[in-house]
Design a protein around this motif. Structure first.
Motif, short mmCIF file in Angstrom:
data_model
loop_
_atom_site.label_atom_id
_atom_site.label_comp_id
_atom_site.label_asym_id
_atom_site.label_seq_id
_atom_site.Cartn_x
_atom_site.Cartn_y
_atom_site.Cartn_z
N ALA A 178 0.85 -1.19 0.00
CA ALA A 178 0.00 0.00 0.00
C ALA A 178 0.89 1.23 0.00
CB ALA A 178 -0.90 0.00 1.22
N ARG A 179 0.49 2.23 -0.75
CA ARG A 179 1.27 3.47 -0.84
C ARG A 179 0.32 4.65 -0.67
NH1 ARG A 179 5.84 3.04 -4.33
NH2 ARG A 179 6.19 5.21 -3.76
N SER A 180 0.79 5.69 -0.04
CA SER A 180 0.04 6.93 0.09
C SER A 180 0.87 8.06 -0.50
CB SER A 180 -0.23 7.25 1.57
OG SER A 180 -1.08 6.29 2.13
N PHE A 181 0.19 9.02 -1.11
CA PHE A 181 0.89 10.12 -1.76
C PHE A 181 0.23 11.43 -1.35
CE2 PHE A 181 3.15 7.22 -4.33
CZ PHE A 181 2.25 6.19 -4.62
N ALA A 182 1.03 12.38 -0.97
CA ALA A 182 0.53 13.72 -0.66
C ALA A 182 1.06 14.67 -1.72
CB ALA A 182 1.00 14.15 0.72
N ILE A 183 0.19 15.47 -2.28
CA ILE A 183 0.61 16.44 -3.29
C ILE A 183 0.15 17.83 -2.86
CG2 ILE A 183 0.61 14.74 -5.15
CD1 ILE A 183 -2.04 15.93 -6.10
N GLN A 184 0.88 18.84 -3.26
CA GLN A 184 0.51 20.22 -2.99
C GLN A 184 -0.30 20.72 -4.18
OE1 GLN A 184 1.18 22.02 -0.17
NE2 GLN A 184 1.95 20.08 0.64
N CYS A 185 -1.60 20.89 -3.98
CA CYS A 185 -2.46 21.35 -5.07
C CYS A 185 -3.34 22.48 -4.55
CB CYS A 185 -3.30 20.20 -5.61
SG CYS A 185 -4.21 19.26 -4.38
N ASN A 186 -3.94 23.19 -5.48
CA ASN A 186 -4.80 24.32 -5.14
C ASN A 186 -6.20 23.82 -4.81
OD1 ASN A 186 -2.69 26.11 -5.78
ND2 ASN A 186 -3.25 26.06 -7.93
N ARG A 187 -6.80 24.39 -3.78
CA ARG A 187 -8.17 24.01 -3.40
C ARG A 187 -9.08 24.17 -4.62
NH1 ARG A 187 -10.68 22.91 1.09
NH2 ARG A 187 -8.91 23.54 2.38
N GLY A 188 -9.86 23.14 -4.91
CA GLY A 188 -10.77 23.16 -6.05
C GLY A 188 -10.16 22.65 -7.35
N GLU A 189 -8.86 22.46 -7.36
CA GLU A 189 -8.17 21.98 -8.56
C GLU A 189 -8.53 20.51 -8.82
OE1 GLU A 189 -3.60 22.14 -10.25
OE2 GLU A 189 -3.93 22.28 -8.10
N ARG A 190 -8.75 20.18 -10.08
CA ARG A 190 -9.04 18.79 -10.45
C ARG A 190 -7.74 18.06 -10.76
NH1 ARG A 190 -12.56 19.04 -15.25
NH2 ARG A 190 -11.32 20.89 -15.59
N ILE A 191 -7.58 16.89 -10.17
CA ILE A 191 -6.37 16.08 -10.30
C ILE A 191 -6.74 14.72 -10.87
CG2 ILE A 191 -4.40 15.05 -9.08
CD1 ILE A 191 -4.49 18.12 -8.90
N CYS A 192 -5.96 14.26 -11.85
CA CYS A 192 -6.11 12.91 -12.41
C CYS A 192 -4.81 12.15 -12.17
CB CYS A 192 -6.36 12.95 -13.92
SG CYS A 192 -7.99 13.54 -14.37
N PHE A 193 -4.90 10.84 -12.15
CA PHE A 193 -3.68 10.06 -12.06
C PHE A 193 -3.46 9.36 -13.39
CE2 PHE A 193 -6.79 6.83 -11.06
CZ PHE A 193 -6.29 5.69 -11.67
N GLY A 194 -2.21 9.11 -13.70
CA GLY A 194 -1.85 8.34 -14.88
C GLY A 194 -0.82 7.31 -14.46
N ALA A 195 -1.04 6.06 -14.82
CA ALA A 195 -0.09 4.99 -14.52
C ALA A 195 0.07 4.13 -15.75
CB ALA A 195 -0.59 4.16 -13.34
N TRP A 196 1.25 3.57 -15.92
CA TRP A 196 1.52 2.74 -17.08
C TRP A 196 2.64 1.77 -16.78
CZ3 TRP A 196 2.80 7.72 -16.32
CH2 TRP A 196 4.15 8.07 -16.38
N VAL A 197 2.65 0.68 -17.51
CA VAL A 197 3.71 -0.31 -17.39
C VAL A 197 4.85 0.12 -18.29
CG1 VAL A 197 4.36 -2.73 -17.76
CG2 VAL A 197 2.08 -2.15 -16.88
N ARG A 198 6.04 0.25 -17.73
CA ARG A 198 7.19 0.64 -18.52
C ARG A 198 7.40 -0.37 -19.64
NH1 ARG A 198 12.63 1.54 -15.46
NH2 ARG A 198 12.36 -0.65 -15.02
N GLY A 199 7.56 0.15 -20.85
CA GLY A 199 7.80 -0.70 -22.01
C GLY A 199 6.54 -1.26 -22.66
N ARG A 200 5.37 -0.96 -22.08
CA ARG A 200 4.10 -1.43 -22.66
C ARG A 200 3.16 -0.23 -22.74
NH1 ARG A 200 1.74 -6.59 -20.00
NH2 ARG A 200 0.51 -6.50 -21.89
N GLY A 201 3.34 0.58 -23.74
CA GLY A 201 2.62 1.84 -23.87
C GLY A 201 1.11 1.76 -23.84
N LYS A 202 0.54 0.65 -24.28
CA LYS A 202 -0.92 0.55 -24.32
C LYS A 202 -1.51 0.14 -22.97
CE LYS A 202 -1.32 -0.33 -29.22
NZ LYS A 202 -1.87 -1.18 -30.26
N ARG A 203 -0.71 -0.41 -22.07
CA ARG A 203 -1.22 -0.85 -20.77
C ARG A 203 -1.15 0.33 -19.82
NH1 ARG A 203 -4.77 -2.87 -18.07
NH2 ARG A 203 -4.29 -4.40 -16.46
N HIS A 204 -2.31 0.89 -19.47
CA HIS A 204 -2.33 2.07 -18.61
C HIS A 204 -3.55 2.07 -17.71
CE1 HIS A 204 -5.14 3.36 -21.73
NE2 HIS A 204 -5.60 4.20 -20.81
N TRP A 205 -3.49 2.93 -16.71
CA TRP A 205 -4.61 3.19 -15.82
C TRP A 205 -4.80 4.69 -15.80
CZ3 TRP A 205 -0.70 -0.19 -15.01
CH2 TRP A 205 -1.02 -1.51 -14.74
#
Length: 100
Positions: free
Chosen positions: A44-71
Motif C-alpha cells: 500500500a502506498r500513500s501520496f501527498a501532493i501540494q495542489c490548489n483548493r478546487g483543482e481537479r487532479i487525475c492520475f496516470g499509470a503505465w507499465v514501462r515498455g508497454r505503452g498501451k497498458r495504462h490506468w
C-alpha cells in the motif's frame, strides 16, 4: 492525499509501473520535473501532493515498455478518464485501486 492499496499483477510489477498525478486545470504534474513514482511491489502506498483548493487532479499509470497498458489518463495524460479524477480539497482523496 491519494492512497494506492493494491496494484498490478506480479508479472506487470516485474515490468515496473510508473505513476504521475496531473492537474486538469493547469500545467502541473506530481512528482514533477519529468519524474515518476515507481510502483515495484504490491505494498500500500500513500501520496501527498501540494495542489490548489478546487483543482481537479487525475492520475496516470503505465507499465514501462508497454505503452498501451495504462490506468487513469496514462503517460503524459494521453487518455481521457472521467472516473479517475478528484477535486483537491486539502484533505484525503478517495482510494484508487490499479486493477490488472
Amino acid at each position: 492525499m491519494v492512497t494506492q492499496p493494491a496494484g498490478p499483477t506480479v508479472a506487470e510489477i516485474a515490468r515496473i509501473v510508473h505513476l504521475v498525478f496531473y492537474s486538469v486545470d493547469r500545467n502541473a504534474a506530481w512528482p514533477g520535473d519529468d519524474e515518476t513514482v515507481v510502483l515495484d511491489n504490491r505494498a500500500a502506498r500513500s501520496f501527498a501532493i501540494q495542489c490548489n483548493r478546487g483543482e481537479r487532479i487525475c492520475f496516470g499509470a503505465w507499465v514501462r515498455g508497454r505503452g498501451k497498458r495504462h490506468w487513469g489518463v496514462g503517460r503524459h495524460a494521453k487518455y481521457g478518464c472521467e472516473l479517475c479524477s478528484y477535486t483537491c480539497e486539502g484533505g484525503e482523496a478517495r482510494v484508487e485501486v490499479l486493477e490488472p
